[in-house]
Design a protein around this motif. Sequence first.
Motif, PDB file in Angstrom:
ATOM      1  N   GLU A   1       0.820  -1.213   0.000  1.00 25.05           N
ATOM      2  CA  GLU A   1       0.000   0.000   0.000  1.00 25.05           C
ATOM      3  C   GLU A   1       0.856   1.267   0.000  1.00 25.05           C
ATOM      4  O   GLU A   1       0.345   2.349  -0.231  1.00 25.05           O
ATOM      5  N   ASP A   2       2.139   1.132   0.294  1.00 29.24           N
ATOM      6  CA  ASP A   2       3.000   2.313   0.391  1.00 29.24           C
ATOM      7  C   ASP A   2       3.943   2.394  -0.789  1.00 29.24           C
ATOM      8  O   ASP A   2       4.430   1.381  -1.293  1.00 29.24           O
ATOM      9  N   GLN A   3       4.220   3.645  -1.214  1.00 26.58           N
ATOM     10  CA  GLN A   3       5.238   3.856  -2.233  1.00 26.58           C
ATOM     11  C   GLN A   3       6.516   4.319  -1.557  1.00 26.58           C
ATOM     12  O   GLN A   3       6.495   5.235  -0.735  1.00 26.58           O
ATOM     13  N   LEU A   4       7.599   3.662  -1.887  1.00 25.59           N
ATOM     14  CA  LEU A   4       8.899   3.996  -1.305  1.00 25.59           C
ATOM     15  C   LEU A   4       9.779   4.574  -2.400  1.00 25.59           C
ATOM     16  O   LEU A   4       9.760   4.107  -3.535  1.00 25.59           O
ATOM     17  N   LEU A   5      10.562   5.591  -2.057  1.00 28.12           N
ATOM     18  CA  LEU A   5      11.493   6.156  -3.026  1.00 28.12           C
ATOM     19  C   LEU A   5      12.898   5.942  -2.503  1.00 28.12           C
ATOM     20  O   LEU A   5      13.219   6.344  -1.375  1.00 28.12           O
ATOM     21  N   VAL A   6      13.718   5.305  -3.324  1.00 31.45           N
ATOM     22  CA  VAL A   6      15.032   4.859  -2.885  1.00 31.45           C
ATOM     23  C   VAL A   6      16.058   5.384  -3.880  1.00 31.45           C
ATOM     24  O   VAL A   6      15.867   5.270  -5.087  1.00 31.45           O
ATOM     25  N   SER A   7      17.127   5.963  -3.372  1.00 31.63           N
ATOM     26  CA  SER A   7      18.172   6.492  -4.269  1.00 31.63           C
ATOM     27  C   SER A   7      18.831   5.341  -5.021  1.00 31.63           C
ATOM     28  O   SER A   7      19.066   4.272  -4.459  1.00 31.63           O
ATOM     29  N   ASP A   8      19.150   5.595  -6.308  1.00 34.92           N
ATOM     30  CA  ASP A   8      19.850   4.548  -7.062  1.00 34.92           C
ATOM     31  C   ASP A   8      21.351   4.601  -6.816  1.00 34.92           C
ATOM     32  O   ASP A   8      22.086   3.771  -7.312  1.00 34.92           O
ATOM     33  N   SER A   9      21.806   5.579  -6.005  1.00 31.85           N
ATOM     34  CA  SER A   9      23.261   5.705  -5.807  1.00 31.85           C
ATOM     35  C   SER A   9      23.682   5.869  -4.355  1.00 31.85           C
ATOM     36  O   SER A   9      24.853   6.104  -4.070  1.00 31.85           O
ATOM     37  N   SER A  10      22.723   5.823  -3.433  1.00 32.08           N
ATOM     38  CA  SER A  10      23.117   5.958  -2.020  1.00 32.08           C
ATOM     39  C   SER A  10      22.129   5.153  -1.178  1.00 32.08           C
ATOM     40  O   SER A  10      21.265   4.476  -1.720  1.00 32.08           O
TER      41      SER A  10
ATOM     42  N   MET B   1       4.024  15.410  -4.158  1.00 31.93           N
ATOM     43  CA  MET B   1       4.581  14.079  -4.020  1.00 31.93           C
ATOM     44  C   MET B   1       5.879  14.015  -4.821  1.00 31.93           C
ATOM     45  O   MET B   1       5.904  14.393  -5.997  1.00 31.93           O
ATOM     46  N   ALA B   2       6.943  13.497  -4.202  1.00 32.14           N
ATOM     47  CA  ALA B   2       8.133  13.173  -4.984  1.00 32.14           C
ATOM     48  C   ALA B   2       7.804  11.964  -5.856  1.00 32.14           C
ATOM     49  O   ALA B   2       6.832  11.252  -5.596  1.00 32.14           O
ATOM     50  N   LYS B   3       8.607  11.749  -6.904  1.00 31.58           N
ATOM     51  CA  LYS B   3       8.313  10.601  -7.773  1.00 31.58           C
ATOM     52  C   LYS B   3       9.584  10.040  -8.377  1.00 31.58           C
ATOM     53  O   LYS B   3      10.653  10.684  -8.317  1.00 31.58           O
ATOM     54  N   GLU B   4       9.468   8.864  -8.936  1.00 31.50           N
ATOM     55  CA  GLU B   4      10.606   8.221  -9.584  1.00 31.50           C
ATOM     56  C   GLU B   4      11.206   9.179 -10.598  1.00 31.50           C
ATOM     57  O   GLU B   4      10.483   9.840 -11.352  1.00 31.50           O
ATOM     58  N   GLY B   5      12.523   9.291 -10.606  1.00 30.33           N
ATOM     59  CA  GLY B   5      13.197  10.194 -11.534  1.00 30.33           C
ATOM     60  C   GLY B   5      13.584  11.512 -10.905  1.00 30.33           C
ATOM     61  O   GLY B   5      14.475  12.214 -11.400  1.00 30.33           O
ATOM     62  N   ASP B   6      12.939  11.881  -9.789  1.00 27.62           N
ATOM     63  CA  ASP B   6      13.358  13.080  -9.049  1.00 27.62           C
ATOM     64  C   ASP B   6      14.773  12.857  -8.511  1.00 27.62           C
ATOM     65  O   ASP B   6      15.244  11.719  -8.403  1.00 27.62           O
ATOM     66  N   LEU B   7      15.436  13.971  -8.147  1.00 25.33           N
ATOM     67  CA  LEU B   7      16.767  13.841  -7.551  1.00 25.33           C
ATOM     68  C   LEU B   7      16.661  13.325  -6.121  1.00 25.33           C
ATOM     69  O   LEU B   7      15.714  13.658  -5.398  1.00 25.33           O
TER      70      LEU B   7
END
Lengths: 586, 586
Positions: free
Chosen positions: B218-227, B393-399
């Motif tokens: 149910e939750d969206q998680l945003l994870v850095s691709d480099s940290s 909302m932040a989203k995939e592709g944001d910094l």
Amino acid sequence: MRWSKSYLFTLKETPADAEIPSHILLVRGGYIRKLAAGMSTYGPLMLRSIKKFEQIVREELDKRGCTEILMPMVQPKEIWEETGRWKEMGEGLQKLKNRNGHEFCLGATHEEVVTDFVRKDVKSYRDLPFNLYQVQTKFRDEIRPRFGLMRGREFIMKDAYSFDRDSDGAQVAYKNMYEAYKAVFERLGVKFRIVQADSGNIGGNQSQEFHILADAGEDQLLVSDSSDFAANVEVCPAIDAGQVTPKNETPKAMEEFATPKLRTIEDLAKATGVPANQLVKTMFFSASDDAKLNLNPVAVLLRGSDEVNPVKLKNHFGLSNPPMLLTDDEVLKITGAHPGSCGPVGLKIPILMDQGVKHLTNFIVGANKDDFHLKNVNAGRDFQTVAVGDFRMAKEGDLSPDGKGKLKSYRGIEVGHIFYLGTKYSRKMNANYLSAEGELKPIEMGCYGIGISRTVQACVEQNHDKDGIIWPLSIAPYHVHIALLDPEEGKLPAEVADQIYTELKKRNIECLIDDRNERPGVKFKDADLLGMPLRVVIGAKGLDNGEVELVPRRTKQMVKVKALDAVEHILAWIEKERLAEMKGSH
Amino acid sequence: MRWSKSYLFTLKETPADAEIPSHILLVRGGYIRKLAAGMSTYGPLMLRSIKKFEQIVREELDKRGCTEILMPMVQPKEIWEETGRWKEMGEGLQKLKNRNGHEFCLGATHEEVVTDFVRKDVKSYRDLPFNLYQVQTKFRDEIRPRFGLMRGREFIMKDAYSFDRDSDGAQVAYKNMYEAYKAVFERLGVKFRIVQADSGNIGGNQSQEFHILADAGEDQLLVSDSSDFAANVEVCPAIDAGQVTPKNETPKAMEEFATPKLRTIEDLAKATGVPANQLVKTMFFSASDDAKLNLNPVAVLLRGSDEVNPVKLKNHFGLSNPPMLLTDDEVLKITGAHPGSCGPVGLKIPILMDQGVKHLTNFIVGANKDDFHLKNVNAGRDFQTVAVGDFRMAKEGDLSPDGKGKLKSYRGIEVGHIFYLGTKYSRKMNANYLSAEGELKPIEMGCYGIGISRTVQACVEQNHDKDGIIWPLSIAPYHVHIALLDPEEGKLPAEVADQIYTELKKRNIECLIDDRNERPGVKFKDADLLGMPLRVVIGAKGLDNGEVELVPRRTKQMVKVKALDAVEHILAWIEKERLAEMKGSH
């Protein structure tokens, strides 16, 4: 476990609302803390004892083929309406409404839920028999919670339910649970009795209770001095030992006489010279499950020396709950007099007569006129009865109903109860199965409860002295209490304590180390209060002689042993104690 | 355990109300059965998995010095009023009244109860720090329960509470629990992420969530691709990757134009040729914790391609819960138009602007007149804002907010949450201690939860295939599923199965033996559905060659082994699997 790392707070003062020793000691020892009336938090030591007891129960049930599940504590109204118990359970069933207006109750028992669970899966005789159990927090809205966990609102219970093809199978299941419960309480190592009991509003017609004996027990048990007969006083048949000889007097003319201020049997006996067991008293009850809707008053006659048994009245009338006494006002309205001056003559309500009255002639009763009685009253001539039977409480000295010996009285705390239910629930809830012959049949059920939290307190109620708790090894939070008198790290006593702790742990003996900076007196007092079976005292003084002290909690008879041999001595003591406990020698 | 002795009923049909795979499979496998919306009975297999997970949690907490207690599930209103949460928690808190008219709630969380427990005992800095935890059934009146145990009303939770002298101590306690939780989910052997999170209405200002990754999360998680940056989308700062270049156009004259039936950003973009990320949309919220008492409407402007983050609004306004969208009627009353034709020009309510709009000039907004928009609108000139900030909302592709890389999106199921609370509860409830300097100070607190029943279902949601569940070894009800193809007693297959069962039991490997009289196909299907990690097939045919078959549930790659070596092969496979699980290789 080190005292300094745990959460342990003992109290010197007796808590204001604690009335019985176990309640006082559990609060003083930090075992329980009240949140609200009838609801307690279990501290870490209490939880250890509870879990140990749960484990004993699980092992004995699993061994006998029972299967553990877990059902919800919140239950929808609908299934309770199927059995009619939504109403029948009365106000003890805690009801609630959710935000959508749906009604629920908190689980006080789970016959409805488990029957609903089972009816969805069971189809054929091949799916039977089985026994499902759970260990769960239950809730009953006790009108007057007291005695700590003994009569609480929220409590932990193990409830089991058996499902069989027929009554023969159900009897096997019942006996299986009888054996399981017997094994549980034997392993617990406390004094208990198994007695015949009433089925309450659970239903069914066969039930036995398991009681831990204790002076503060709420139940009276009657046990034969010459056989294994034992019953809760609620259901024990009453048989006079010295049968009152029928007087065979000629009935005399009934006569009213003044008895100013003589309202009790004692006063009346003194004034008239007639012994209490030849006077007749009249009690008034509402033979109804809902006195507000339908009072249904009845009178019960019995000898002045006897007491009415409301459970016998309940069963006579087929009620769900024991009938309530009428209030003084209600009695006044019916008889024209206040209780103490009432009697059967002229009453317009049904009259029941205890069989003990049967043999009396020319007896004295209230005149239904304040401060007057009637003498030379005779049943049949002066009033009519609707039933003559056993309506009184049995008591110590009565004959044992199995014809062997006399009854002795004990106080007990009910901790287990087993019921044969038959098809009461399965019929009402359509829990059926297809028999080998292709017939649709209702499942035969039994239900079986053990009050987990209550049992743990009952052990304390039976096993304590003025200084504190005396835990049986079986459920002691820790087996050994190390009183470390000079706890400074790096010093000899701390090192010896650590060594003993580590060695015992390897042998599955659990120790609590009191490593606080407190005086020896404080530590000994707390050790007595907390009640671990064996105290080991380790201090610099003793170690000067290479010695530590072992003090069994029960006997308090201290022995000094060589520190180097301490572990062996402790293990030997525990082994001996374990055997004594299993034999019930305490 | 033999199938024939347990209570196991599998279903072929998909249950009507189950929407996600784990819910479907748990019902089909007889793991859970619904009693009412949001309330399920746990069958014997489910309870085994739950208890295994509880045990993992207990071990990791005990190892780190936490102390287990058990608090009541029914809680008095009074303590919730001390913190103001009786009202603040809203309708999710299930309230009830007992027969005496006293008000209670069912425990949804225990900050109030544990603070009350502790304030009665703790006096001095010497009594601190400590951490108390419990494993308990909780209840929340979910407005729309679904997904089985995932969004249930009644559920099992482990909740822990830390108590410290000061914030430094509380930080140590928080980190201790972070490590404990990390160890718990590593031992579980499933894929999980630890993310920054919002504190909800628990309070405090530092919190992290533990999520089991699963598509149905149910939750969206945003994870850095480099940290190692990771956050719940609810709190993730939004930073444009391709910054929209300021147009630096000269402001033009504002102009109304007709936009018949153009009510969505997509339609408007298509009709005007302006891309969605250069259009400006206007959303309306009630910035109030009680919209019924006090509507407090506000407008939020953001780019047409962005979505409002209500949690960021909640934190901006200091509310207890995320604000609700206004209804169409409420919008109409305020703007004179229906949603889709509304904009900031001429509004009398406070206007918030997402920072993404800041760089736009001469943009298009609704005209507050149905089917009309305004073009060449400019903030500052045509309307005033009360705040410009990060409201989207932040989203995939944001910094990534830590400046390292870009964000990738995952779906997660929240199974753990740790909070630093500070003194929010201790101040309100007077839970104080006397410091070494003799000062009365509020205790510093933290709280920490793991959804026990939810975690078990989340493991299934992450680990299944079309045929059934694939349990991790860590919490599988049984490690090995023996499909006994020719179960007649006394015959060779039954004897071999018994030998293997007994040998494995000695090594603490738990087996379920399917000893039913069913065809092999039925047994294999049920084995796949139930999902024990390793299936062992024992039948007369294989034994003719002295062989049995091992089939790992995950790979389904069958190997034949000599029956005599079967136990060694099974032990070796389990050892290998256990290591793979701990390394997270699945």
